[in-house]
Enzyme design. Structure first.
Site, PDB file in Angstrom:
ATOM      1  N   CYS A  10       0.376  23.721   7.580  1.00 38.04           N
ATOM      2  CA  CYS A  10      -0.707  23.863   8.549  1.00 38.04           C
ATOM      3  C   CYS A  10      -1.981  23.260   7.949  1.00 38.04           C
ATOM      4  CB  CYS A  10      -0.920  25.338   8.888  1.00 38.04           C
ATOM      5  SG  CYS A  10      -2.417  25.607   9.855  1.00 38.04           S
ATOM      6  N   TYR A  14       3.548   9.731  10.966  1.00 39.49           N
ATOM      7  CA  TYR A  14       4.262  10.578  10.009  1.00 39.49           C
ATOM      8  C   TYR A  14       5.709  10.841  10.467  1.00 39.49           C
ATOM      9  CZ  TYR A  14       5.855  15.206   8.505  1.00 39.49           C
ATOM     10  OH  TYR A  14       6.616  16.255   8.089  1.00 39.49           O
ATOM     11  N   CYS A  34      -4.484  26.699   7.540  1.00 41.20           N
ATOM     12  CA  CYS A  34      -4.159  27.797   6.607  1.00 41.20           C
ATOM     13  C   CYS A  34      -3.192  27.370   5.500  1.00 41.20           C
ATOM     14  CB  CYS A  34      -3.628  29.014   7.371  1.00 41.20           C
ATOM     15  SG  CYS A  34      -1.953  28.826   8.035  1.00 41.20           S
ATOM     16  N   CYS A  49      -2.024  30.748  12.755  1.00 39.81           N
ATOM     17  CA  CYS A  49      -3.489  30.613  12.915  1.00 39.81           C
ATOM     18  C   CYS A  49      -3.885  29.627  14.007  1.00 39.81           C
ATOM     19  CB  CYS A  49      -4.124  30.202  11.595  1.00 39.81           C
ATOM     20  SG  CYS A  49      -3.917  28.464  11.195  1.00 39.81           S
ATOM     21  N   SER A  73       3.594   0.304  -9.031  1.00 34.84           N
ATOM     22  CA  SER A  73       2.604  -0.727  -9.327  1.00 34.84           C
ATOM     23  C   SER A  73       1.574  -0.233 -10.336  1.00 34.84           C
ATOM     24  CB  SER A  73       1.892  -1.147  -8.036  1.00 34.84           C
ATOM     25  OG  SER A  73       1.316  -0.013  -7.429  1.00 34.84           O
ATOM     26  N   CYS A 108       0.196  25.743  14.454  1.00 35.50           N
ATOM     27  CA  CYS A 108       0.688  26.787  13.551  1.00 35.50           C
ATOM     28  C   CYS A 108       0.829  28.096  14.341  1.00 35.50           C
ATOM     29  CB  CYS A 108      -0.320  26.962  12.421  1.00 35.50           C
ATOM     30  SG  CYS A 108      -0.007  28.338  11.326  1.00 35.50           S
ATOM     31  N   HIS A 114       3.050  13.587  -5.145  1.00 35.36           N
ATOM     32  CA  HIS A 114       2.311  13.306  -3.906  1.00 35.36           C
ATOM     33  C   HIS A 114       2.870  14.069  -2.712  1.00 35.36           C
ATOM     34  CE1 HIS A 114       0.879   9.239  -5.801  1.00 35.36           C
ATOM     35  NE2 HIS A 114       0.282  10.288  -6.317  1.00 35.36           N
ATOM     36  N   GLN A 147       6.284   9.639  -7.498  1.00 41.34           N
ATOM     37  CA  GLN A 147       5.151   9.503  -6.570  1.00 41.34           C
ATOM     38  C   GLN A 147       5.670   9.433  -5.143  1.00 41.34           C
ATOM     39  OE1 GLN A 147       2.131   6.444  -8.300  1.00 41.34           O
ATOM     40  NE2 GLN A 147       4.118   5.949  -9.137  1.00 41.34           N
ATOM     41  N   ASN A 148       6.983   9.328  -5.006  1.00 41.80           N
ATOM     42  CA  ASN A 148       7.558   9.140  -3.669  1.00 41.80           C
ATOM     43  C   ASN A 148       7.532  10.438  -2.879  1.00 41.80           C
ATOM     44  OD1 ASN A 148       7.952   6.541  -4.325  1.00 41.80           O
ATOM     45  ND2 ASN A 148      10.157   6.706  -4.700  1.00 41.80           N
TER      46      ASN A 148
HETATM   47  P1  NAD Z   1       3.526   0.506  -4.632  1.00 42.00           P
HETATM   48  O1  NAD Z   1       3.927   0.119  -3.236  1.00 42.00           O
HETATM   49  O2  NAD Z   1       2.100   0.423  -5.000  1.00 42.00           O
HETATM   50  O3  NAD Z   1       4.313  -0.441  -5.649  1.00 42.00           O
HETATM   51  C1  NAD Z   1       5.689  -0.674  -5.568  1.00 42.00           C
HETATM   52  C2  NAD Z   1       6.145  -1.310  -6.859  1.00 42.00           C
HETATM   53  O4  NAD Z   1       7.555  -1.392  -6.835  1.00 42.00           O
HETATM   54  C3  NAD Z   1       5.610  -2.723  -7.092  1.00 42.00           C
HETATM   55  O5  NAD Z   1       5.147  -2.829  -8.432  1.00 42.00           O
HETATM   56  C4  NAD Z   1       6.832  -3.619  -6.871  1.00 42.00           C
HETATM   57  O6  NAD Z   1       6.812  -4.763  -7.676  1.00 42.00           O
HETATM   58  C5  NAD Z   1       7.954  -2.678  -7.260  1.00 42.00           C
HETATM   59  N1  NAD Z   1       9.227  -2.947  -6.582  1.00 42.00           N
HETATM   60  C6  NAD Z   1       9.440  -3.271  -5.280  1.00 42.00           C
HETATM   61  N2  NAD Z   1      10.757  -3.358  -5.031  1.00 42.00           N
HETATM   62  C7  NAD Z   1      11.390  -3.059  -6.187  1.00 42.00           C
HETATM   63  C8  NAD Z   1      12.756  -2.967  -6.571  1.00 42.00           C
HETATM   64  N3  NAD Z   1      13.761  -3.206  -5.702  1.00 42.00           N
HETATM   65  N4  NAD Z   1      13.053  -2.615  -7.843  1.00 42.00           N
HETATM   66  C9  NAD Z   1      12.056  -2.383  -8.750  1.00 42.00           C
HETATM   67  N5  NAD Z   1      10.743  -2.444  -8.438  1.00 42.00           N
HETATM   68  C10 NAD Z   1      10.414  -2.782  -7.186  1.00 42.00           C
HETATM   69  O7  NAD Z   1       4.108   1.945  -4.864  1.00 42.00           O
HETATM   70  P2  NAD Z   1       3.691   3.111  -5.876  1.00 42.00           P
HETATM   71  O8  NAD Z   1       3.338   2.522  -7.198  1.00 42.00           O
HETATM   72  O9  NAD Z   1       4.763   4.104  -5.781  1.00 42.00           O
HETATM   73  O10 NAD Z   1       2.341   3.781  -5.343  1.00 42.00           O
HETATM   74  C11 NAD Z   1       1.840   3.828  -4.051  1.00 42.00           C
HETATM   75  C12 NAD Z   1       2.053   5.090  -3.230  1.00 42.00           C
HETATM   76  O11 NAD Z   1       3.036   4.757  -2.299  1.00 42.00           O
HETATM   77  C13 NAD Z   1       2.550   6.338  -3.866  1.00 42.00           C
HETATM   78  O12 NAD Z   1       1.550   7.290  -3.765  1.00 42.00           O
HETATM   79  C14 NAD Z   1       3.734   6.811  -2.952  1.00 42.00           C
HETATM   80  O13 NAD Z   1       3.552   8.157  -2.559  1.00 42.00           O
HETATM   81  C15 NAD Z   1       3.605   5.951  -1.765  1.00 42.00           C
HETATM   82  N6  NAD Z   1       4.834   5.508  -1.065  1.00 42.00           N
HETATM   83  C16 NAD Z   1       6.000   6.188  -1.160  1.00 42.00           C
HETATM   84  C17 NAD Z   1       7.133   5.729  -0.509  1.00 42.00           C
HETATM   85  C18 NAD Z   1       8.409   6.530  -0.618  1.00 42.00           C
HETATM   86  O14 NAD Z   1       8.357   7.760  -0.705  1.00 42.00           O
HETATM   87  N7  NAD Z   1       9.575   5.892  -0.637  1.00 42.00           N
HETATM   88  C19 NAD Z   1       7.087   4.542   0.226  1.00 42.00           C
HETATM   89  C20 NAD Z   1       5.858   3.860   0.310  1.00 42.00           C
HETATM   90  C21 NAD Z   1       4.743   4.347  -0.341  1.00 42.00           C
END
Ligand code: NAD
Length: 255
Positions: A127, A67, A130, A158, A197, A155, A119, A101-102
């Site tokens: 923590c 992490y 808690c 706790c 994706s 933490c 996410h 989702q990032n």
């Molecule tokens: P994923 O990895 O499943 O899919 C990535 C998608 O992005 C693919 O469909 C791919 O074809 C497309 N892609 C790759 N490069 C690209 C670009 N330059 N331009 C446009 N499209 C592009 O990711 P997801 O669908 O977000 O889901 C998976 C999980 O991954 C999520 O829960 C997320 O939290 C997590 N995640 C987040 C990060 C981040 O915060 N940057 C990084 C990795 C994974």
């Protein structure tokens, strides 16, 4: 990109737009996606060993080290043209919400204000016991190499172990975030789904929720991820390239 003209028209006519983003939007900032071949996190690591509460209980030092390494990678990254174009658009009078989702903070660092993290966020540890939010000190953030084992701090309230403030596999989405996301998606004119994706549930349902509510859905991805519905448009290409192109062609932005 045969759908580019209709996509620009839909955006020009829109009052409210939701950008639904996934790991692909941050790929051009140097942050690996999960599933892309060669560069994806999953090519080098087994997510089941790193991204579940059970894994954390089994080996907290491995998960905490992983992490902290990811967090240090994100700290070094900068928003790319795709993140910046979305924040520019929000200054043109259009109502713009980002549902992401990032777990990185590149939308915020690009200047976006209305950002819903489905996410969780890498920079908001909590923590494990808690659930209290915690701010780490500079020393606690130090990591020297990928794969380093680092014992999670405790933490102060706790004595539970600290954990990343992100949603692991098998965990529920933050209820407030999901509710706010669905509300904004059901009331938008256009949903632009960028770099996802569409595999991770329930976030993957979002384009269908938008279509069912009567919105136009524009997908931006390196590959065709459309569902084949009439109100959908597919723009194949990189997020930075495609968003720069469509947003510069729009009537609203004054660059
Ligand atoms: P994923 O990895 O499943 O899919 C990535 C998608 O992005 C693919 O469909 C791919 O074809 C497309 N892609 C790759 N490069 C690209 C670009 N330059 N331009 C446009 N499209 C592009 O990711 P997801 O669908 O977000 O889901 C998976 C999980 O991954 C999520 O829960 C997320 O939290 C997590 N995640 C987040 C990060 C981040 O915060 N940057 C990084 C990795 C994974």
């Amino acid at each position: 990109m045969s759908d580019i003209e209709p996509a620009i028209s839909a955006l020009n006519a829109a009052r409210k737009v939701v950008f639904f983003t996934g790991a692909g939007i941050s790929a051009e900032s140097g942050i690996s996606t999960f599933r892309d071949k060669l560069t994806g996190f999953w090519e080098r690591h087994d997510p089941l060993k790193l991204e579940t509460a059970a894994a954390f209980k089994d080996n907290p030092a491995l998960v905490w080290g992983w992490y902290l390494w990811r967090r240090s990678q994100v700290a070094k990254a900068v928003p790319n043209a795709a993140h910046k174009m979305i924040s520019h658009l929000a200054t043109t009078g259009l109502e713009v919400t980002v549902v992401t989702q990032n777990i990185d903070d590149l939308h915020e660092r690009a200047g976006c204000v209305d950002v819903i993290h489905l996410h969780g966020a890498l920079d908001k540890p909590i923590c494990f016991a808690c659930k209290r939010p915690v701010i780490l000190t500079t020393e606690q953030l130090e990591v020297s190499a990928e794969g380093e084992l680092i014992e999670p701090p405790r933490c102060l309230k706790c004595n539970g172990r600290l954990r990343p403030g992100i949603v692991w596999f098998g965990e529920d989405l933050p209820p407030g975030a999901w509710k706010a996301a669905v509300l904004s998606i059901k009331t938008c004119d256009v949903l632009v789904s960028v770099g996802t994706s569409g595999i991770v549930m329930p976030a993957a349902d979002i384009p269908e929720i938008a279509l069912a509510a009567g919105a136009t859905v524009i997908h931006v991805n390196l590959v065709d991820v459309s569902l084949g519905e009439p109100n959908e448009m597919m723009l194949v290409g990189s997020a930075a390239h495609v968003l720069s192109k469509i947003l510069h062609a729009m009537e609203r932005p004054r660059y």
